[in-house]
Write an enzyme that holds these catalytic residues in place. Sequence first.
Site, PDB file in Angstrom:
ATOM      1  N   ASP A   1       0.893  -1.316  -0.022  1.00 11.50           N
ATOM      2  CA  ASP A   1      -0.155  -0.040  -0.100  1.00 11.50           C
ATOM      3  C   ASP A   1       0.946   1.259   0.058  1.00 11.50           C
ATOM      4  OD1 ASP A   1      -2.949   1.161   0.735  1.00 11.50           O
ATOM      5  OD2 ASP A   1      -1.452   2.314   1.891  1.00 11.50           O
TER       6      ASP A   1
ATOM      7  N   TYR B   1       2.517  10.211   0.023  1.00  6.08           N
ATOM      8  CA  TYR B   1       3.483   9.559   0.716  1.00  6.08           C
ATOM      9  C   TYR B   1       4.785  10.028   0.296  1.00  6.08           C
ATOM     10  CZ  TYR B   1      -0.113   6.495   2.830  1.00  6.08           C
ATOM     11  OH  TYR B   1      -1.320   6.305   3.137  1.00  6.08           O
TER      12      TYR B   1
ATOM     13  N   LYS C   1      -3.126   5.853  -4.493  1.00  3.46           N
ATOM     14  CA  LYS C   1      -4.340   6.545  -3.929  1.00  3.46           C
ATOM     15  C   LYS C   1      -3.994   8.178  -4.409  1.00  3.46           C
ATOM     16  CE  LYS C   1      -3.882   4.657   0.797  1.00  3.46           C
ATOM     17  NZ  LYS C   1      -2.591   4.360   1.078  1.00  3.46           N
TER      18      LYS C   1
ATOM     19  N   HIS D   1      -8.341   9.000  -1.879  1.00  2.00           N
ATOM     20  CA  HIS D   1      -7.699   9.052  -0.486  1.00  2.00           C
ATOM     21  C   HIS D   1      -8.541   9.677   0.526  1.00  2.00           C
ATOM     22  CE1 HIS D   1      -3.218   8.958   0.995  1.00  2.00           C
ATOM     23  NE2 HIS D   1      -4.161   8.679   1.995  1.00  2.00           N
TER      24      HIS D   1
HETATM   25  P1  NDP Z   1       0.705   1.239  12.136  1.00  3.62           P
HETATM   26  O1  NDP Z   1      -0.522   1.272  12.832  1.00  3.62           O
HETATM   27  O2  NDP Z   1       1.065   0.287  10.978  1.00  3.62           O
HETATM   28  O3  NDP Z   1       1.915   1.139  12.708  1.00  3.62           O
HETATM   29  C1  NDP Z   1       3.411   1.447  12.508  1.00  3.62           C
HETATM   30  C2  NDP Z   1       4.270   1.559  13.391  1.00  3.62           C
HETATM   31  O4  NDP Z   1       4.539   0.330  14.255  1.00  3.62           O
HETATM   32  C3  NDP Z   1       5.821   1.921  12.991  1.00  3.62           C
HETATM   33  O5  NDP Z   1       6.292   2.823  14.099  1.00  3.62           O
HETATM   34  C4  NDP Z   1       6.350   0.308  13.264  1.00  3.62           C
HETATM   35  O6  NDP Z   1       8.128   0.575  13.269  1.00  3.62           O
HETATM   36  C5  NDP Z   1       5.627  -0.111  14.237  1.00  3.62           C
HETATM   37  N1  NDP Z   1       5.647  -1.583  14.124  1.00  3.62           N
HETATM   38  C6  NDP Z   1       5.290  -2.472  12.993  1.00  3.62           C
HETATM   39  N2  NDP Z   1       5.245  -3.672  13.265  1.00  3.62           N
HETATM   40  C7  NDP Z   1       5.483  -3.785  14.637  1.00  3.62           C
HETATM   41  C8  NDP Z   1       6.060  -4.803  15.561  1.00  3.62           C
HETATM   42  N3  NDP Z   1       5.472  -6.283  15.033  1.00  3.62           N
HETATM   43  N4  NDP Z   1       6.280  -4.684  16.667  1.00  3.62           N
HETATM   44  C9  NDP Z   1       6.390  -3.356  17.180  1.00  3.62           C
HETATM   45  N5  NDP Z   1       6.205  -2.201  16.557  1.00  3.62           N
HETATM   46  C10 NDP Z   1       5.870  -2.623  15.051  1.00  3.62           C
HETATM   47  O7  NDP Z   1       0.835   2.837  11.178  1.00  3.62           O
HETATM   48  P2  NDP Z   1       0.569   3.493   9.870  1.00  3.62           P
HETATM   49  O8  NDP Z   1       0.023   4.575  10.048  1.00  3.62           O
HETATM   50  O9  NDP Z   1       1.884   3.372   9.094  1.00  3.62           O
HETATM   51  O10 NDP Z   1      -0.665   2.715   9.235  1.00  3.62           O
HETATM   52  C11 NDP Z   1      -0.487   1.483   8.360  1.00  3.62           C
HETATM   53  C12 NDP Z   1      -0.600   1.790   6.854  1.00  3.62           C
HETATM   54  O11 NDP Z   1      -1.759   2.113   6.507  1.00  3.62           O
HETATM   55  C13 NDP Z   1       0.201   3.008   6.350  1.00  3.62           C
HETATM   56  O12 NDP Z   1       1.576   2.657   6.248  1.00  3.62           O
HETATM   57  C14 NDP Z   1      -0.329   3.351   4.972  1.00  3.62           C
HETATM   58  O13 NDP Z   1      -0.146   2.701   4.247  1.00  3.62           O
HETATM   59  C15 NDP Z   1      -1.881   3.180   5.593  1.00  3.62           C
HETATM   60  N6  NDP Z   1      -2.355   4.665   5.971  1.00  3.62           N
HETATM   61  C16 NDP Z   1      -3.591   4.967   5.406  1.00  3.62           C
HETATM   62  C17 NDP Z   1      -4.144   6.153   5.656  1.00  3.62           C
HETATM   63  C18 NDP Z   1      -5.100   6.608   4.707  1.00  3.62           C
HETATM   64  O14 NDP Z   1      -5.603   7.907   4.893  1.00  3.62           O
HETATM   65  N7  NDP Z   1      -5.796   5.913   3.776  1.00  3.62           N
HETATM   66  C19 NDP Z   1      -3.677   6.978   6.664  1.00  3.62           C
HETATM   67  C20 NDP Z   1      -2.489   6.196   7.462  1.00  3.62           C
HETATM   68  C21 NDP Z   1      -2.090   5.131   7.256  1.00  3.62           C
HETATM   69  P3  NDP Z   1       9.017   0.170  12.306  1.00  3.62           P
HETATM   70  O15 NDP Z   1       8.571   0.680  10.940  1.00  3.62           O
HETATM   71  O16 NDP Z   1      10.055   1.269  12.991  1.00  3.62           O
HETATM   72  O17 NDP Z   1       9.228  -1.260  12.533  1.00  3.62           O
END
Ligand code: NDP
Length: 298
Positions: free
Chosen positions: A64, A69, A98, A131
């Site tokens: 995604d 982004y 998006k 989006h």
């Molecule tokens: P998430 O809720 O997926 O959390 C991501 C965070 O969690 C990062 O800091 C990551 O750290 C950490 N993390 C991931 N896996 C683990 C694990 N197994 N243990 C501990 N920590 C973990 O946040 P997002 O906001 O990124 O949401 C996910 C996706 O949704 C986005 O990346 C995007 O693609 C989408 N999105 C869409 C939106 C929309 O408006 N349509 C808005 C926001 C997000 P690290 O990377 O350092 O490992």
Amino acid sequence: MDIFGNRVVIIKIRRKEVSFMETIEFYNGHTMPKVGIGTFRVENNDECKEAVKHAIVSGYRSIDTAKVYGNEEQVGLGIKEGLEATGLERKDLFITSKLYFEDFGRENVANAYETSINKLGLDYLDLYLVHWPGTNEAIMIDTWKGMEDLYKDDKVKNIGVSNFNAEHFEALLAQVSIKPVINQVEFHPYFTQNKLRKYLEVQNIHMESWSPFMNAQILDDETLNQIGKEVNKSAAQVVIRWNMQHGVIVIPKSVTPQRIEENINVFDFKLTDEQMERIDSLNKDQRIGPDPATFEGH
Ligand code: NDP
């Protein structure tokens, strides 16, 4: 003994592959993997490329991204290297991007789409999303007509929306001919969106969750960690499984190789009804993102 040993390995590998391929089916008959990787706040650099490549090598088939982004080029390179490393083909992957506010309007959608696929180095997307709905209903509907044009012209496999609430859908569905296959929204144990989830179920539109970990804020929750101990998994894996068992597609983001692997290792356990209910009861109607009813862009 050798033969027996080999057979065990083969079965294990097959199971793993089948698990990674677990999909949901849209109303149009197309399918999408239940778990993918998110790339929000991942900069357009090597880290992004390596994360996407590592995801594909680890078994992810769904990625995604979004124009806003700013990382479509490196996501595209990660896809290319992931395909090379695994021997998979483009058709084995499911790629989402998006359309952002600046490209709203029916006449702008095709150009925005072309720009995104060019940056990604792809011929097509599996899913293109509006989006955000914005606050101007007429422009939102006009924009969706541009999405319908793309779909009817066979340029994109599926079209959907993100951050739409029931009111947005009521307006949209009354005036358009093609229904979105999916609505990607904020969804996690502190924001369970029960009403919207039921609404989408009735409409046969899939829900996909963004920020499933509340951007990591939820991962030290006591109940999630307690359930993790009960099932011998991490709190992150419990949250992903909770999404899946609610029929919600989930795209956790990570750039950390071990976490990328951990987040897809979720096909070998099941939460009980009682564990699902304990997680459901954590709901506080607490968002981390903007309210779609009022958000007009950054
Ligand atoms: P998430 O809720 O997926 O959390 C991501 C965070 O969690 C990062 O800091 C990551 O750290 C950490 N993390 C991931 N896996 C683990 C694990 N197994 N243990 C501990 N920590 C973990 O946040 P997002 O906001 O990124 O949401 C996910 C996706 O949704 C986005 O990346 C995007 O693609 C989408 N999105 C869409 C939106 C929309 O408006 N349509 C808005 C926001 C997000 P690290 O990377 O350092 O490992």
